[in-house]
Motif scaffolding. Structure first.
Motif, mmCIF file in Angstrom:
data_model
loop_
_atom_site.group_PDB
_atom_site.id
_atom_site.type_symbol
_atom_site.label_atom_id
_atom_site.label_comp_id
_atom_site.label_asym_id
_atom_site.label_seq_id
_atom_site.Cartn_x
_atom_site.Cartn_y
_atom_site.Cartn_z
ATOM 1 N N PHE A 4 0.847 -1.192 0.000
ATOM 2 C CA PHE A 4 0.000 0.000 0.000
ATOM 3 C C PHE A 4 0.886 1.246 0.000
ATOM 4 O O PHE A 4 2.038 1.212 0.442
ATOM 5 C CB PHE A 4 -0.920 0.020 1.235
ATOM 6 N N TYR A 5 0.323 2.307 -0.497
ATOM 7 C CA TYR A 5 1.028 3.601 -0.534
ATOM 8 C C TYR A 5 0.560 4.423 0.655
ATOM 9 O O TYR A 5 -0.643 4.598 0.878
ATOM 10 C CB TYR A 5 0.696 4.311 -1.844
ATOM 11 N N THR A 6 1.488 4.927 1.424
ATOM 12 C CA THR A 6 1.131 5.683 2.616
ATOM 13 C C THR A 6 2.291 6.608 2.947
ATOM 14 O O THR A 6 3.144 6.881 2.094
ATOM 15 C CB THR A 6 0.812 4.712 3.789
ATOM 16 N N LEU A 7 2.317 7.110 4.181
ATOM 17 C CA LEU A 7 3.493 7.811 4.681
ATOM 18 C C LEU A 7 4.202 6.884 5.648
ATOM 19 O O LEU A 7 3.547 6.175 6.419
ATOM 20 C CB LEU A 7 3.118 9.104 5.418
ATOM 21 N N GLN A 8 5.527 6.893 5.599
ATOM 22 C CA GLN A 8 6.258 6.161 6.630
ATOM 23 C C GLN A 8 5.857 6.742 7.982
ATOM 24 O O GLN A 8 5.888 7.962 8.173
ATOM 25 C CB GLN A 8 7.766 6.304 6.380
ATOM 26 N N GLY A 9 5.466 5.896 8.898
ATOM 27 C CA GLY A 9 4.947 6.391 10.172
ATOM 28 C C GLY A 9 6.000 6.594 11.242
ATOM 29 O O GLY A 9 5.799 7.381 12.163
#
Ligand code: SF4
Length: 193
Positions: A4-9
Motif C-alpha cells: 500500500f502507498y502511505t506515509l512512513q509512520g
C-alpha cells in the motif's frame, strides 16, 4: 501479505511518502507483535516482482519500504534490482535475523531479543530502532548501538501497548543521552496504514 502507498509512520523517515511491501512470514516471534497475521504465508499471497515494481512506480512513490513479517528470510536481490531499475529507493525494516540479500539504500535494524541480529547487520545498519518494552531495554539498546557502524541513527520507540509507561522514560533518557532520538508510531496515532 499486503502492499500500500502511505506515509512512513516511524523512524528517521517518518512523514515521507513510501510504498510499503509487507512480506508474509516471520520466525522471530515477539510476544508483543502487532502483526501476528504476518507470521505465516500461503501460496495465494504470491505476487510476481514485476507487478510489485509496477504498482510501486504507478503510485508515485520514490521510496519503497520492504518490511514484514521478517523480510530477511527471503532473497530480495531480484526485487530490489527491479525497484532500482524503476528509479525507486529501497528501504528495509528488519530484525536482522537472517543474512541480508538485496541492494538497499536504507537499512533500518530493529533488533529483537527473541532472535538476535546477525553480526553483519551492525556494519550495514543506517538506522537502529530499538523497541522499548521495559526499563532494562535502555541498557540493551546501548549494547546494540555500541556495535553499530557510526553514524547509525539511533532511535527509541515505545512498544505500543506500553507507550504510556515508556515514553516518559524515553524522553528522560534522550535528554540525558542526546545521541538518541525518539520514534513515534505516527501512523497509529493517525489511524492510517
Ligand atoms: S519481528 Fe516484527 S513481525 Fe516478527 S514477531 Fe517481531 S514484531 Fe512481529
Amino acid at each position: 501479505m499486503e502492499h500500500f502507498y502511505t506515509l512512513q509512520g516511524e523512524g528517521i523517515y517518518a512523514g515521507c511518502a513510501a510504498y510499503f511491501v509487507r512480506l508474509a512470514g516471520c520466525d522471530v516471534g515477539c510476544h508483543w507483535c502487532d502483526v501476528k497475521e504476518s507470521w505465516t504465508y500461503s501460496e495465494n499471497q504470491m505476487m510476481d516482482i514485476a507487478s510489485i515494481a509496477e504498482l510501486a512506480t504507478g503510485s508515485g512513490a520514490k521510496i519503497v519500504v520492504i518490511t514484514g513479517g521478517e523480510p530477511s528470510i527471503y532473497d530480495l536481490t531480484l526485487l530490489t534490482r527491479a525497484l532500482h531499475e524503476k528509479g525507486l529507493r529501497t528501504h528495509i525494516e528488519t530484525a536482522g535475523a537472517h543474512p541480508l540479500k538485496g541492494d538497499f539504500d536504507w537499512v533500518c535494524l530493529s533488533p529483537k531479543k527473541f532472535l538476535p541480529p546477525l553480526p553483519e547487520y551492525y556494519s550495514v545498519a543506517d538506522e537502529l530502532k530499538i523497541i522499548v518494552y521495559n526499563k532494562s531495554d535502555f541498557a540493551w539498546a546501548e549494547e546494540h548501538a555500541e556495535k553499530c557502524r557510526k553514524p547509525a541513527q539511533c532511535m527509541l520507540q515505545a512498544e505500543w501497548g506500553e507507550k504510556e509507561k515508556m515514553y516518559p522514560l524515553i524522553i528522560d533518557y534522550i535528554q540525558e543521552h542526546p545521541e538518541w532520538r525518539m520514534s513515534l508510531q505516527t501512523h497509529k496515532y493517525l489511524e492510517i496504514p
